[in-house]
Design a protein around this motif. Structure first.
Motif, short mmCIF file in Angstrom:
data_model
loop_
_atom_site.label_atom_id
_atom_site.label_comp_id
_atom_site.label_asym_id
_atom_site.label_seq_id
_atom_site.Cartn_x
_atom_site.Cartn_y
_atom_site.Cartn_z
N ALA A 81 6.19 -10.52 -10.44
CA ALA A 81 7.19 -10.78 -11.48
C ALA A 81 7.32 -9.59 -12.41
N LYS A 82 6.21 -9.01 -12.81
CA LYS A 82 6.26 -7.84 -13.70
C LYS A 82 7.01 -6.69 -13.02
N GLN A 83 6.74 -6.48 -11.73
CA GLN A 83 7.40 -5.40 -10.99
C GLN A 83 8.90 -5.68 -10.86
N LEU A 84 9.24 -6.93 -10.58
CA LEU A 84 10.66 -7.30 -10.46
C LEU A 84 11.37 -7.23 -11.81
N GLU A 85 10.65 -7.55 -12.89
CA GLU A 85 11.24 -7.40 -14.22
C GLU A 85 11.57 -5.93 -14.50
N LYS A 86 10.68 -5.04 -14.08
CA LYS A 86 10.95 -3.62 -14.26
C LYS A 86 12.17 -3.21 -13.43
N ALA A 87 12.23 -3.68 -12.19
CA ALA A 87 13.39 -3.37 -11.34
C ALA A 87 14.67 -3.87 -12.01
N TYR A 88 14.63 -5.08 -12.54
CA TYR A 88 15.83 -5.66 -13.17
C TYR A 88 16.23 -4.89 -14.42
N SER A 89 15.25 -4.34 -15.12
CA SER A 89 15.57 -3.54 -16.30
C SER A 89 16.26 -2.23 -15.91
N LEU A 90 15.98 -1.76 -14.70
CA LEU A 90 16.60 -0.53 -14.21
C LEU A 90 18.00 -0.76 -13.66
N LYS A 91 18.22 -1.94 -13.10
CA LYS A 91 19.53 -2.26 -12.53
C LYS A 91 19.69 -3.78 -12.56
N LYS A 92 20.73 -4.25 -13.18
CA LYS A 92 20.99 -5.69 -13.29
C LYS A 92 21.50 -6.20 -11.94
N ASP A 93 20.57 -6.60 -11.10
CA ASP A 93 20.86 -7.00 -9.74
C ASP A 93 20.64 -8.51 -9.58
N LYS A 116 0.83 -1.21 0.00
CA LYS A 116 0.00 0.00 0.00
C LYS A 116 0.86 1.26 0.00
N THR A 117 1.83 1.31 0.86
CA THR A 117 2.63 2.53 1.00
C THR A 117 3.67 2.65 -0.12
N LEU A 118 4.21 1.54 -0.56
CA LEU A 118 5.18 1.60 -1.65
C LEU A 118 4.52 2.00 -2.97
N GLN A 119 3.25 1.67 -3.11
CA GLN A 119 2.51 2.07 -4.31
C GLN A 119 2.45 3.60 -4.42
N ILE A 120 2.33 4.26 -3.29
CA ILE A 120 2.32 5.73 -3.27
C ILE A 120 3.67 6.27 -3.73
N ALA A 121 4.74 5.68 -3.21
CA ALA A 121 6.07 6.10 -3.63
C ALA A 121 6.31 5.78 -5.10
N TYR A 122 5.82 4.64 -5.54
CA TYR A 122 5.98 4.23 -6.94
C TYR A 122 5.28 5.21 -7.90
N SER A 123 4.14 5.72 -7.48
CA SER A 123 3.41 6.65 -8.36
C SER A 123 4.23 7.92 -8.63
N ALA A 124 5.07 8.29 -7.70
CA ALA A 124 5.92 9.48 -7.89
C ALA A 124 7.27 9.12 -8.51
N TRP A 125 7.78 7.95 -8.20
CA TRP A 125 9.10 7.54 -8.67
C TRP A 125 9.03 6.18 -9.39
N PRO A 126 8.36 6.11 -10.53
CA PRO A 126 8.16 4.82 -11.20
C PRO A 126 9.44 4.20 -11.76
N ASN A 127 10.51 4.96 -11.84
CA ASN A 127 11.74 4.42 -12.40
C ASN A 127 12.85 4.28 -11.36
N ASP A 128 12.47 4.18 -10.12
CA ASP A 128 13.43 3.98 -9.04
C ASP A 128 13.60 2.48 -8.80
N PHE A 129 14.83 2.00 -8.90
CA PHE A 129 15.11 0.57 -8.73
C PHE A 129 14.62 0.05 -7.38
#
Length: 173
Positions: A88-100, A55-68
């Motif tokens: 999985a979709k969210q983690l794929e986006k994270a991985y596209s931002l930083k190869k972790d 719930k709370t991370l969704q609020i942060a995500y709405s402002a910073w959608p490209n933050d790893f």
């Protein structure tokens, strides 16, 4: 912002309960306060409160959608809620931002849990390549155990997809 600043001080002193109280006070005053919501989400995730974290991370995500960090944390919280495909979709986006590597490993786990063994295996192959490792068919410890289990799932799915063999019918006398 004073409550967020106090929360950050408590975090630095490893007083997470007091930090959480300060962040919640900030959200009480300003419901969509980004830093307060992000920190609540991070603390909630650490305490496996996946509902609050999402719930709370969704609020942060709405402002910073490209933050790893936010994408990865939101993916982990969705996984904790058993929303595997969304995670999985969210983690794929994270991985596209930083190869972790940790996120890549989690992609293997979450796609396996989502029932998509083929995708899990693709990410498993990527992880093994990055680590310079190989799994033999006899390796069942650690990641190789998971990897071979995924390969076994794929083989079983293929076997089950084939038409059942014709059974010999008893011949009439």
């Amino acid at each position: 912002d004073i409550y967020v600043n106090l929360g950050m001080i408590y975090l630095a002193k490893n007083e997470n309960g007091k930090a959480m109280a300060q962040f919640k006070q900030a959200v009480e005053m300003e419901e969509n306060h980004l830093l307060a919501n992000y920190n609540i989400g991070a603390l909630a995730l650490a305490h496996r409160d996946y509902n609050m974290a999402a719930k709370t991370l969704q609020i942060a995500y709405s402002a910073w959608p490209n933050d790893f960090e936010i994408n990865a944390a939101l993916g982990y919280s969705l996984q904790g809620q058993q929303k595997h495909a969304e995670a999985a979709k969210q983690l794929e986006k994270a991985y596209s931002l930083k190869k972790d590597e940790a996120v890549l490993y989690q992609l293997v786990v979450v796609w396996q849990a989502a029932g998509d063994a083929a995708r899990a295996l693709v990410y498993g192959d990527q992880l093994l390549a990055i680590q310079g490792k190989q799994c033999t068919d006899e390796d069942f410890d650690g990641f190789c155990g998971r990897y071979n289990g995924i390969k076994m799932m794929i083989a079983m799915e293929k076997e089950n997809a084939q038409a059942p063999p014709e059974e010999d019918k008893p011949k009439p006398k």
